[in-house]
Each structure stands twice: as C-alpha cells, then as structure tokens.
Design an enzyme around this catalytic site. Structure first.
Site, PDB file in Angstrom:
ATOM      1  N   HIS A 284       0.661  -1.169  -0.129  1.00 41.13           N
ATOM      2  CA  HIS A 284      -0.051  -0.039   0.022  1.00 41.13           C
ATOM      3  C   HIS A 284       0.719   1.331   0.175  1.00 41.13           C
ATOM      4  O   HIS A 284       2.070   1.246   0.652  1.00 41.13           O
ATOM      5  CB  HIS A 284      -1.080  -0.158   1.170  1.00 41.13           C
ATOM      6  CG  HIS A 284      -1.887   1.053   1.250  1.00 41.13           C
ATOM      7  ND1 HIS A 284      -1.720   2.236   1.273  1.00 41.13           N
ATOM      8  CD2 HIS A 284      -3.432   0.790   1.030  1.00 41.13           C
ATOM      9  CE1 HIS A 284      -2.879   2.928   1.098  1.00 41.13           C
ATOM     10  NE2 HIS A 284      -4.071   2.043   1.165  1.00 41.13           N
TER      11      HIS A 284
ATOM     12  N   ARG B 297      -6.555  10.421  -0.322  1.00 41.12           N
ATOM     13  CA  ARG B 297      -6.229  11.042  -1.750  1.00 41.12           C
ATOM     14  C   ARG B 297      -7.801  11.154  -2.610  1.00 41.12           C
ATOM     15  O   ARG B 297      -8.120  11.948  -3.128  1.00 41.12           O
ATOM     16  CB  ARG B 297      -5.331  10.069  -2.275  1.00 41.12           C
ATOM     17  CG  ARG B 297      -3.735  10.218  -1.950  1.00 41.12           C
ATOM     18  CD  ARG B 297      -3.044   9.253  -2.650  1.00 41.12           C
ATOM     19  NE  ARG B 297      -3.217   7.861  -1.701  1.00 41.12           N
ATOM     20  CZ  ARG B 297      -3.191   6.765  -2.354  1.00 41.12           C
ATOM     21  NH1 ARG B 297      -3.151   6.650  -3.595  1.00 41.12           N
ATOM     22  NH2 ARG B 297      -3.303   5.699  -1.407  1.00 41.12           N
TER      23      ARG B 297
END
Lengths: 250, 637
Positions: free
Chosen positions: B253, B273
């Site tokens: 990740h 994000r």
C-alpha cells in the site's frame, strides 16, 4: 533517545499471581504495547497479552496502566517520566485468565441478549432511504471498537460482581440506544432497556465516557437520552392511560 | 496423550473476518450446522482495519456506473491477470451484498437523496465506495457479527427459548486451526487445533471446511497487517494438497505511516487521496504527474489544474494521478525516496491540510485524524503526513472455482476472501477487498452447503492416528524447549521478516531472491527447533512457534514464484525485468508442496469470454494481450 524503563507487570492466572518487575528498553515514539512486546521477545516469551491492529481500531489490547483502563497501543511512553515505574495490570472487572488476558465472555453474553436490528417490513434491500442527519446519531455509537474499557470502569459492576446478572453495562445499553435511534428499526427497545438490561442502575457518573478511546459521549448522547425516553413513556399520563385502556380484557 | 475436545459440524469456517462471517451466514441460512473459528476474539478480525469502503457499482453518486465499468476497472487494476469470471461475478453481485448489509443493520453515510453515499478511490472510474467515514471495515465486521447473533436469536426463538442459541451456529473464539484432515479418498474430514486461552486441543469433524484466514503480511517487517496474518489458510491448503496461484503478487500500500518507528507500516487510508489529498516530495512537487505509465496515459489528468477540477466536475475532467492503482503509486513513492527527494523519515508528504477545510477533514477522516494525533503527534488538519509503502495485501491465494469457491484438488475444501487467489490479478483496487469478502464469502457458504448436500449425511471419518500425529506436531515446541539447540521463536520471526522485507519486497532482483530462498530454506531447518518456555495456557511464544511454520512455507511460495516471473506487473516489480510482457500475462504460476518442498509450475490462463472482451477498446487490449489473444474480427482493422 533510548532509555531503560521500570515496568511492573501482573503475572499469574486464575489461581493467583503477582506484580513482577522488569527493566526494559524504550525507544522514541513507542507505546506501552511496544514495551510489552519487547518483554515477550527478550525476557518473558510466555507473557500473555491480547492485541491485533496496534492502531486503536480493534479494541483488543485493553489493560489498566497505572490503575487506569486504557488501550496499550494508544498509550504513548512519552506521557510518562523516564524515571516513573509503569504498572500494567489486567482489566479488574473481568476474571483473569493469564497475565494481562481476562475472560471477557460476559460482554459477548450480554451482546446476545440485545435483540438484533429488526428490518422494517415491506422495504426491500436497496430501497432504504435515510437522511445523513438521522444516521449520524446512531453512527456515533457504531464507532465502538468493543475494547470493553467502559464495561471495566463502570462502578455498577467493577466492585459489584452480583450486579452483572441484571446490568448489561454501558457498551450494551449504548447498543440499545443505537437501535432505538435507528430510523428504520421496527422494535420497541425502551421497555427492555429498563426492565432487562438495568438502565436504571446507571447513575451517570460518566466514567465510561472518560475512558472511551473513541471519544464516544456514551453518557450524554446514549444513556441519558435513552433514560429520558424511558421516563417520558413511563410517567406520561396519556401513555399510562392508553396502556390501561388497551390492556383491559375484552 | 491428552484429552482432545471433539465437535461435529456440517461446515467449519476457519476465519471470522468479513469472508468467514458472510460464508457462515450463507451456510447457516442453507440449514446447516456451522462452526466459525476465530483466531482472536469475535469481532477483532483484520477486516476492522479496512478504512475506505466497499466497492459496488450502485450508481448512487454517478448514475453512469454499472457492473461493466466496475469489471473494466478491476481488470485494469489487476493488469488483466485477474480470473475474469471472478471479476465478473464480483462486479455483478457487489451491489446486492451491500444493500443486504443494510437489512442486517449497517448504517452507511448517505447521499442528499438518502441513498448510500459513494466515494472516489484509486482506479475506480466513478465514485463507487460505500463507506462510513473512514471506518468502513469496523462497520462491516460489526454488522456481520450482529447478524450472526441475530441468527442465533432466531434459532433460540425456534425452540421457544430467550436470547441466543449456539446449537446450530457457534463462534469458537481464540482458537487456531493447525491441521486440516482428510479421509482415505482425499476428501476433507475435519480440522484440528487448539484454544489459545487454555491450550486445550480440539477436533472439529466436518465434511466441508471454508478457509477465510486472510493474508500473509506478518512475513514482512513493515506491514499494515496484524499478528493474525500468518498465512495459515494458504499453508493449510498447501499441506492438504491444494494449490496456490499468483503468490508473487504482494500489494504494498503506498501510504503507511513511517514515523514514529513503532507505528511504521500502519495504514493511512486511500480515502485521504480520494477526498482531495495529494502527494508531494521534499521539493514540494506533486510528483505523481511524472509517473503515469503508458497503459494509463490518457485516463489521468496531465496538469494540477485539471486534476483539481475533477473533484467538482468529474464528467469533463480527468482524475488526478494520485488516484492511480496502488502498485503505481507505491513504486512512484519508492523512486522519489530513492532519488533523495523523500521526507525526513524516509517517506513522502501526504497533504490534505492545505487542500480541505479542517472541519471537512474531521468529518470525512475522523479515525485518520485520531491516529496521527495520538500516535505521531501530527495534526492532519494543519500539517502534512509522512507516508511510505507498507505490505498490505496478498493477491495470491488458494486456486478456487469462481462460482463455488471450491479449492483445487481437495473435495470439501473452499476458500474465500484474501486467502483465495485470482480475483484481483496482479494488483487489487482499494475497496475491492470488502466487496470480495461479501461476494465470495457468500458463494463459499453456498458452495459448501451444496457439496455437503451431495454427501447425503455420510461424512468422511477422522482416524485416531491422524489425531495423535496432529497432537504431536502441535506440542513439539514444548518438547524441544529443553534442547541445547532450541531457538527463540521471536528471533526466528524477526529474521524471516527482515529477509522478506529486504530481499522480496517492493522492488525485486534475481540475486536477492536467490539469497532470500537460501535464507528461508535455512530458517526452515531451524524452525522445528523453536522452543517455548511456560505452559500451554495463553502462551504467545507457543502460538508464534506454530505460526512460523505457516509463514515460512508461504514466504517460500512468494520468493520462488517471484523468481520465476520475469516481468514487472502490478504487485511484482523486477529491477532486472522492468517491462510488462503479454506472454507472461497468459500464464499463472501455481504453487504446491511435496513434503517440505515448494514446487512452482506455469499454467496457461483460460482466455476471456468474448462478451467480456468486447467491453474494452481493441487499443487498450493490445497493451495487455498477445496478438493471438486479440479478438479475431477486429484484428484486421
């Protein structure tokens, strides 16, 4: 950056035990759970402790640190003085199994006694429509990570084992409040909250709110409103009369 | 020989996360008696760590979304290595599985018209993730947990009892399965394990076992995974004679915490994000614009202005490259740090503070705020976070039949969730895990129920000899403890994690992987000597000593498969073979074991069904497929 800390950790099982002293290294940024893990890896391979996520999300590593119920993964070492002795003991309200691990099955039994969400009749999956503002109240309670710190600190059971039978504790009274506030739940929760789960025994000292690592306002937002709803109904003369009339044998 | 507790069930579910609980619900609703094995307390499974949401093309926020678009995104995210039938089932059924959760009591965030709200995420063309702030996994696990209780209450009501009845469905908490058992004809007959709390040994006789044990992250040093993620299901499947595929694909990740050291690896949700956060290097540059790979060129914004406009007007602008699939973002961060443009603690900056008002950050990302405040003393509404890649998910897993979740080669064995392979190809999109758990958890429960029905009540038997052997293996760490050659399981584990992290990590090279395999082989020799002090009651040293065996064999499959695959694709990046090769896309690497030896062989993939191929442009397909695989009728054009 590193220093040696003095730890006192309760070691033992259901037959008895004692606080054991350890000197153990501490590095920058560490939390109490890191230190317990270092003890396991270097000095006490069989030291029993529960943990999972190490990020305050699963609620597994509950213990009492210097007598205060806390998550070990969210207790930073920098909150203690370097020369302070840190005492770690198991949750006091539940029976010890080994070291820092307690038998928390009480909580799972209480969970089984709260009737599940009752879907509204006539609504198919995908047809649920809810306003954000209406889901926010129960959502606050669904932040609960079931660390059971509130169950541990609540004085109704902490010093009164005999109350466990008739008192579900803040966690599960809050669960009832959550379902009661669910806009679509089809069951009546208020009567059982009082009669079967011991809502009346709570005298709102807010200890549960104080220890909640998720900062849920258990007392103000769940327990007091639930009490108010119960009281409204119990003492509302119109409701009282309505109940009398309905219950009259035909 | 000690007393062994014995139980009889129709279906045994190993694992109590999203997949396991959904499987148990399905099997119970099919009328079977079900046992759920939970390695931790009930409700603590790794699923609670999932933050962002559940991907399902309900089209609540953008009505153009549908299963075909979701399918396309999933295949692109996995670089076309996905089992396309799984990706198809997943995309079609995810909305049903999400809506169903509402009937169990789940409370998702809402749109203005009262439907389930959906958020943007990496690799998803439209806002698609049903969510509850940034604690969606907790909502999922609690909802399923409460549904299990609700079914137990139904069972009590059926026999005029109050409360809950555990006779037909029971959760065995803090219990670990160490062996699966088969009868002479090779069919599943049960499973053997121990209770963590007491150290007592236990046998479950059951003709069907559903593996739902999650992933393998604890083989790596920097990981977002909890202690449970030791590849138990992967290893059990291998030892029982089934097969794993795609094990070389491990997802790092892109955004894990990097500081302080004790929290290194803990996840920072992609929602940061999705909700407007951007990545910057030490020069303050939004570097992701430099890292859009050829296969995704044209699908992502080329300027900051366009990327920023997309949040408000997604129909007329392209998405910012911060929302590329995870493998791309992780590699980009890795490159920036390597080039000397990293943050003070070896990551990059993730900035939402300068892009969104504080109250919005608090509302949309409450647990991230909490996590950084409490663990790193960083206020994410006022300053940027420091983040870097962390081992998060394994795309590889048990080879299964897409429709029934039946594992290859072993009748009665099923697998669902992270432990199953194929669905995500070489890289999983964020949000596709929670939906995978629900879709294939349910299918596994139904698949197991259908299999059990074919047995007509005559279940395979477990022999006394099998029991004694399983017992001997489980207790070995106590027997070897007094030997002068005894090893410390914690030290062995640390060596294993360092090896995988350094040598089979995010960027891989042939000589390093050879070195890793050598080290793993020597650790394999030493692991049987892992000894433990103390008794059998809740003894973490013992638990780790047994888990090590699983971590080792699984690490070997990862390293060996990674060495063989001479290309870079998704969660497998070779420094020495940096390109994606269409010839390699047509192949899966299948891992089995022969005794202690891990064997890896190539297996051709089944070509994608024509109607699914037609969902893509030929130009796009040409980036992934070999010429021979491209659709015939348009090949001449």
């Amino acid at each position: 950056m590193s220093y040696d800390a003095q730890f006192r950790v309760w070691r033992g099982d259901d037959e008895g035990g004692d606080l054991v002293d350890y000197t153990v290294e501490v590095n920058e940024g560490e939390v109490v759970l890191d230190i317990i893990h270092r003890l396991q890896a270097t000095q006490a391979g069989d030291l029993a402790v529960r943990w999972n996520c190490k990020a305050g999300k699963c609620g597994s590593c509950s213990a009492e640190i210097n007598g205060r119920p806390r998550l070990m993964c969210m207790t930073r070492m920098s909150t203690f003085a370097e020369n302070e002795t840190i005492t770690v003991t198991p949750l006091r309200a539940f029976p010890v199994m080994k070291d820092l691990v307690t038998d928390v099955s009480f909580n799972y039994k209480k969970a089984q006694q709260v009737p599940a969400f009752a879907p509204p009749p006539g609504l198919e999956p995908g047809e649920y429509r809810l306003a954000q503002i209406d889901v926010e109240r129960p959502q606050e309670f669904r932040k609960c990570i079931e660390c059971f710190l509130c169950q541990d600190v609540c004085h109704v059971v902490r010093d009164h084992e005999e109350n466990k039978e008739s008192f579900s504790g803040p966690r599960f009274l809050m669960r009832i409040a959550e379902l009661d506030m669910h806009p679509l739940d089809a069951l009546d929760r208020q009567h059982t909250a009082q009669e079967e789960h011991g809502l009346g025994m709570c005298n709102i000292t807010k200890c549960c709110t104080e220890v909640c690592p998720e900062h849920i306002k258990i007392t103000d937002n769940a327990l007091i409103p639930l009490k108010e709803r119960v009281v409204d109904r119990k003492y509302d003369p119109v409701v009282w009369l309505g109940n009398k009339i309905r219950r009259r044998p035909s | 020989m000690s007393e062994i507790e014995k139980h009889n069930y129709d279906v045994l579910v190993v694992g109590a996360g999203g997949a396991g609980l959904r499987a148990a619900i399905a099997a119970r609703q099919a009328g079977l008696r079900v046992a759920v094995i939970s390695k931790s307390l009930f409700g603590k499974a790794h699923t609670v760590m999932a933050e962002g949401g559940i991907a399902a093309s309900m089209g609540n926020v953008n009505p153009r979304d549908n299963w075909q678009v979701h399918f396309r995104d999933t295949m692109r995210g996995g670089k076309f290595l996905n089992n396309w039938r799984m990706a198809e089932l997943h995309a079609k059924e995810a909305p049903l599985r999400v809506w169903e959760l509402e009937t169990y009591g789940a409370l998702f965030d809402r749109t203005k018209d009262g439907k389930i709200s959906q958020r943007n995420f990496g690799g998803h063309e439209y806002p698609r993730l049903a969510h509850v702030g940034d604690r969606t996994g907790l909502e999922l696990i609690r909802t399923l947990q409460q549904k299990i209780v609700s079914l137990q209450q139904d069972d009590a009501r059926a026999i005029n009892h109050e409360g809950a009845d555990e006779g037909k469905m029971k959760v065995f908490a803090e219990c670990t399965i160490t062996e699966l058992l088969k009868d002479d004809s090779g069919r599943i007959s049960g499973a053997f394990g121990y209770y963590r709390e007491t150290g007592g040994l236990v046998l479950f006789r059951a003709p069907a076992v559903i593996l739902a044990t999650g992933g393998i992250g604890k083989s790596f040093k920097v990981t977002s995974n909890s202690w449970e993620y030791t590849g138990d299901g992967h290893a059990l499947a291998l030892r029982t004679g089934s097969a794993l595929l795609n094990m070389e694909f491990v997802q790092f990740h892109p955004t894990g915490m990097v500081w302080p050291p004790s929290v290194k690896g803990i996840l920072v949700t992609e929602s940061v994000r999705g909700d407007g956060g951007v990545l910057r290097n030490s020069e303050g540059k939004r570097f992701m614009f430099d890292y859009v790979p050829p296969v995704f060129r044209g699908q992502y914004a080329e300027t900051e202005e366009e990327g920023d406009r997309w949040y408000e007007d997604p129909d007329n602008n392209k998405r910012p490259p911060e929302l590329l699939p995870r493998d791309e973002v992780a590699r980009a961060i890795n490159s920036e740090v390597k080039a000397g443009r990293g943050s003070p603690h070896g990551g990059v900056f993730l900035d939402i503070a300068s892009r969104r008002p504080a109250d919005e950050i608090l509302r949309r990302l409450p647990s991230m705020y909490h996590q950084f405040k409490e663990l790193a003393d960083v206020d994410i509404t006022a300053e940027p976070m420091e983040v870097g890649p962390t081992c998060h998910y394994v795309m590889g897993g048990v080879e299964v039949d897409p429709d029934t979740a039946a594992a290859t080669g072993v009748p009665g064995l099923f697998a669902a969730g992270e432990v199953a392979g194929g669905m995500h190809g070489s890289n999983r999109l964020g949000g596709n895990s929670l939906s995978d758990l629900l879709v294939f958890g349910r299918r596994a429960g139904d698949g197991a129920a259908a299999y059990v029905a074919t047995l007509k009540g005559i279940y395979p038997a477990v022999t006394e000899g099998q029991l004694r052997e399983a017992e001997r293996t489980a207790l070995t760490p106590f027997d070897v403890a007094t030997s002068p050659e005894a090893e410390n399981p914690y030290a062995l584990h640390a060596e294993l994690q360092q090896t995988m992290n350094d040598l089979v990590g995010i960027i891989r090279k042939e000589e390093e992987m050879r070195e890793a395999i050598e080290k793993l082989e020597s650790l394999k020799e030493r692991t049987p000597r892992a000894g433990v002090e103390g008794g059998r009651r809740f003894n973490p040293g013992w638990h780790l000593a047994l888990d090590l065996r699983n971590m080792l064999v699984v690490s070997l499959t990862v390293a060996k498969a990674a060495l063989l695959r001479q290309e870079s694709r998704g969660g497998h990046t070779r420094d020495d073979f940096p390109k994606m090769e269409p010839e390699w896309r047509a192949k899966n690497l299948i891992c089995t074991t022969d005794g202690d030896e891990v064997i890896v062989v190539e297996q051709p993939m089944i070509p994608m069904r024509e109607d699914l191929l037609e969902l893509f442009d030929r130009d796009e397909l040409a980036k992934y497929l070999t010429d021979a695989e491209l659709p015939q009728e348009v090949q001449s054009s």
